[in-house]
Design an enzyme around this catalytic site. Structure first.
Site, PDB file in Angstrom:
ATOM      1  N   GLY A   1      47.640  34.692  46.761  1.00 27.00           N
ATOM      2  CA  GLY A   1      47.615  36.026  46.254  1.00 27.00           C
ATOM      3  C   GLY A   1      46.169  36.609  46.413  1.00 27.00           C
ATOM      4  O   GLY A   1      45.151  36.015  45.977  1.00 27.00           O
TER       5      GLY A   1
ATOM      6  N   GLU B   1      48.684  57.491  32.495  1.00 27.52           N
ATOM      7  CA  GLU B   1      48.003  58.324  33.785  1.00 27.52           C
ATOM      8  C   GLU B   1      48.911  58.966  34.962  1.00 27.52           C
ATOM      9  O   GLU B   1      48.658  60.068  35.246  1.00 27.52           O
ATOM     10  CB  GLU B   1      47.081  57.166  34.461  1.00 27.52           C
ATOM     11  CG  GLU B   1      46.125  56.580  33.407  1.00 27.52           C
ATOM     12  CD  GLU B   1      45.145  55.599  34.162  1.00 27.52           C
ATOM     13  OE1 GLU B   1      45.560  54.873  34.837  1.00 27.52           O
ATOM     14  OE2 GLU B   1      43.886  55.633  33.589  1.00 27.52           O
TER      15      GLU B   1
ATOM     16  N   ALA C   1      43.002  43.937  35.119  1.00 24.32           N
ATOM     17  CA  ALA C   1      42.146  43.362  36.328  1.00 24.32           C
ATOM     18  C   ALA C   1      41.158  42.735  35.653  1.00 24.32           C
ATOM     19  O   ALA C   1      40.846  41.747  36.412  1.00 24.32           O
ATOM     20  CB  ALA C   1      41.564  44.737  36.979  1.00 24.32           C
TER      21      ALA C   1
ATOM     22  N   GLY D   1      44.771  39.481  45.001  1.00 21.72           N
ATOM     23  CA  GLY D   1      44.582  40.479  43.952  1.00 21.72           C
ATOM     24  C   GLY D   1      43.398  40.454  43.262  1.00 21.72           C
ATOM     25  O   GLY D   1      42.552  39.432  44.002  1.00 21.72           O
ATOM     26  N   PHE D   2      43.293  40.960  42.170  1.00 26.83           N
ATOM     27  CA  PHE D   2      41.870  40.519  41.757  1.00 26.83           C
ATOM     28  C   PHE D   2      41.696  39.318  41.290  1.00 26.83           C
ATOM     29  O   PHE D   2      40.276  38.695  41.402  1.00 26.83           O
ATOM     30  CB  PHE D   2      41.715  41.866  40.270  1.00 26.83           C
ATOM     31  CG  PHE D   2      41.627  43.012  40.394  1.00 26.83           C
ATOM     32  CD1 PHE D   2      40.467  43.626  40.878  1.00 26.83           C
ATOM     33  CD2 PHE D   2      42.781  43.965  40.291  1.00 26.83           C
ATOM     34  CE1 PHE D   2      40.404  44.821  41.038  1.00 26.83           C
ATOM     35  CE2 PHE D   2      42.843  45.127  40.435  1.00 26.83           C
ATOM     36  CZ  PHE D   2      41.447  45.852  40.990  1.00 26.83           C
ATOM     37  N   GLY D   3      42.463  38.433  40.549  1.00 31.40           N
ATOM     38  CA  GLY D   3      42.360  36.996  40.180  1.00 31.40           C
ATOM     39  C   GLY D   3      41.911  36.160  41.557  1.00 31.40           C
ATOM     40  O   GLY D   3      41.211  35.456  41.508  1.00 31.40           O
TER      41      GLY D   3
END
Lengths: 424, 424
Positions: free
Chosen positions: B14, B173, B318, B16-18
């Site tokens: 993955g 949002e 995040a 993503g951010f992590g």
């Protein structure tokens, strides 16, 4: 034809360069203008290859038609696919409705032609709209991803081989852009393969590249392509396209990515109109761009066959379509004002430009010919200038500046496979 | 666990951010780092709703993983879908190969959860990747196109009704952005309908919006949404989603576009690992973010259940994922160096931000709370700063500045329907 007046209905089919120019030039005409397109955006097609090669984002070269015409009071936009035209009843048939017209402008453009081998389309896609471009981008990037994971050397070579068919401006620009993307921008991104070892092959059946350009410029473009590592094959026609690769006569080239830039065929406009057309499907029009016998129907752009004074068919490029669009607006404007009809259409040839990668271009202004970095600069300015919308101009300028300085490719995303649904 | 050394294999699943934070923080570790993702891009997910509402282009908020890691010598990237993890043999299974690991970082994120009504997904899509966002953009824009062509008043109203389910930051949002797109940016673009008459409804089952924010800020966000013309329904849960619309208990709302922002479910990581998990599928981890009994396996980000000192689960945002990624890199770095293990992971809460349209935001830094235009400015700066890649920062800044000044929406394209093949 109906009496000119505020209820006079002008229908423009197609919001490419020709149709949109006609529509906007009719802004002050005492008439209603209806623009019909099956897509919601106008496309700056000359830069479409940049989207396919991850240099630009779709939104950089496309603008919503509604946005372009939002302040034009007499214009409305209809999103829909034209199924046919009833020239007797004067209506355009969409899927679920019919639009009546007093005057009709057919600007439906062209699509790819495979010289009777339509089955090649699946293996050698061409580039006409944003979806074509993002699909091709996905195909190019995915080919390298598969090469990275492939252990069989022959299969790996196949994934790293890219064939561009057609040596006109589109093919030349595409081959140069693929070479730069693969050999330079992605050079450091992989571990198992060296993208710089990719083969990019440009195949042209004729004896030279860029047939409409000056001979010297064409030769310079060939040299520039070769410097970028593109193999240029002249005088060799593609005799078969299939999943595994292409055939040039006896020779077989194994490749996973083939791009078609070899030929176009006009849209079905001639069939809709029951009109005389040439082998490429272009409608034969009169000097004022009307359909013979139908002064209320105009055909322009890639859908029309218009000849210059020397009897040569005008090329399917943006400047021709735009001049034709403006001309039609003048003819209709004169009719609506009860004024004399303007003289027959005459194309003003300002020349042609093509680019090879990020610092070489050829510019044939007819009266002056440029090549190299200076031509690239002229080419950039011209394209940025002509892009519709200030925002796009800035964004494109910045993307290019950035790409030029760093060789990064911001739009290098693999998105939206039809097969690719759902999350991880 | 294998002896630390230059052949030590760390696999990160993955990007993503992590996962990406873990991978980049391991740049100097004496180990090989393999990052596996099924997409080729890292996504700045907090701005994904801007792509769905035509404010930004996909390339503005996504960057190719290969590009991010191209200069990191010890890292390689594999594009592929993980099918399972064999914790006994220590291999990650992809479709056509298996990747062995000495240490594994599972950072596979979350997907949408429909509380046992997975069939709702077809009618109320959520937003997790670029393809979701461009599909939703197409859906929103197409709904207005269909309203423009519709003659039945009830059907027209249905096309002009947009329901957002879920009142967290994403839902708030999204509702604000839809309201601005439809009621302001597109206001002049249509002729048969007035987009400003559209209904945008935000439904939240709980008693308030933004549950993790300060109460006063949440109330201010509600007022700001209402000023934009959004109907906020609190304490009302969606009891059915279907093609024709949604049901809130007895009430039926006919709508063509429903957006799901109500709940997420961790990726199948817990199943792959045969691990203990909570109802949302998050893997229960130890204080050092390892899987109990497996010191070589870390689970981070939305896939993990990590509690703060008060015993409350950390939110799926995040900053949490990034801090966890960096922490894992520290733990692995210490192990590889034979140093002492760092103390258990502790989340540093810098606060949260959410925006409502183009000049209102709420910022809860815990020690200070901001709202209004100044908060919007802080929010913009924070997001631009955190976007990966200088180019993206500039492009986003420019897009926003331009959108702010003109209310134009550059990315307003309807592209790539799965159903939409071939040219005109």
């Amino acid at each position: 034809m109906a009496q000119p007046g505020p209820s006079f209905q002008i229908v423009v089919v197609g919001a490419g360069f020709g149709g949109l120019c006609a529509a906007t030039a009719l802004a002050r005409a005492p008439a209603h203008v209806t623009v019909i397109d099956e897509r919601n955006y106008h496309l700056f097609q000359p830069l479409l290859y940049q989207v396919a090669t991850a240099g630009l984002s779709p939104a950089d070269i496309a603008a919503p038609i509604r946005g372009i015409l939002s302040r034009q009071r007499n214009a409305r936009v209809l999103l829909g696919r034209v199924l046919g035209i009833d020239t007797a009843r004067r209506v355009v048939a969409l899927r679920d409705r019919a639009i009546a017209y007093d005057a009709l402008v057919v600007a439906t453009g062209a699509r790819h032609a495979y010289f009777g081998h339509e089955e090649w389309a699946a293996f050698a896609p061409g580039l006409k709209n944003i979806d074509d471009a993002t699909k091709l981008r996905r195909k190019i990037l995915t080919a390298l991803e598969r090469a990275e994971q492939e252990t069989d050397a022959a299969a790996q070579r196949r994934f790293m081989t890219f064939v561009v068919v057609g040596g006109g401006a589109t093919g030349v620009e595409m081959a140069g852009a693929i070479a730069e993307l693969v050999k330079v921008a992605l050079a450091r991104d992989f571990r198992a393969i060296n993208p710089a070892m990719s083969r990019i092959i440009l195949v042209e059946a004729g004896p030279r590249l860029l047939p409409s350009f000056d001979q010297g410029l064409a030769a310079a473009a060939k040299t520039a392509l070769e410097k970028l590592g593109v193999e240029v094959r002249l005088g060799q026609g593609v005799t078969r396209c299939e999943e595994s690769g292409v055939a040039l006569g006896e020779e077989r080239i194994a490749c996973a990515t083939t791009v078609w830039a070899a030929g176009v065929m006009a849209s079905p406009a001639a069939q809709w109109l029951g009109a005389e057309h040439d082998r490429a499907g272009r409608v034969v029009v009169a000097g004022d761009l009307t359909l013979p016998g139908h002064p209320e129907i105009f055909v322009i752009g890639d859908a029309a066959l218009v000849r210059n004074a020397a009897g040569k068919a005008l090329p399917g490029i943006a400047t021709v379509a735009k001049q034709e669009g403006k001309y039609v607006a003048r003819v209709l404007g004169a009719r609506l004002a009860g004024a004399e009809a303007p003289p027959p259409f005459r194309y003003r040839d300002y020349g042609e430009l093509a680019t090879v990668g990020r610092n070489f271009a050829v510019v044939d202004f007819r009266w002056i010919k440029l090549r190299g970095r200076i031509a690239w600069f002229v080419w950039s300015c011209a394209h940025i200038y002509f892009l519709i919308g200030f925002r796009n101009r800035l964004a494109v300028a910045m993307d290019w500046l950035w790409a030029y300085l760093t060789f990064q490719r911001g739009a290098r995303l693999i998105t939206a496979g039809d097969e690719d649904e759902g999350g991880r």
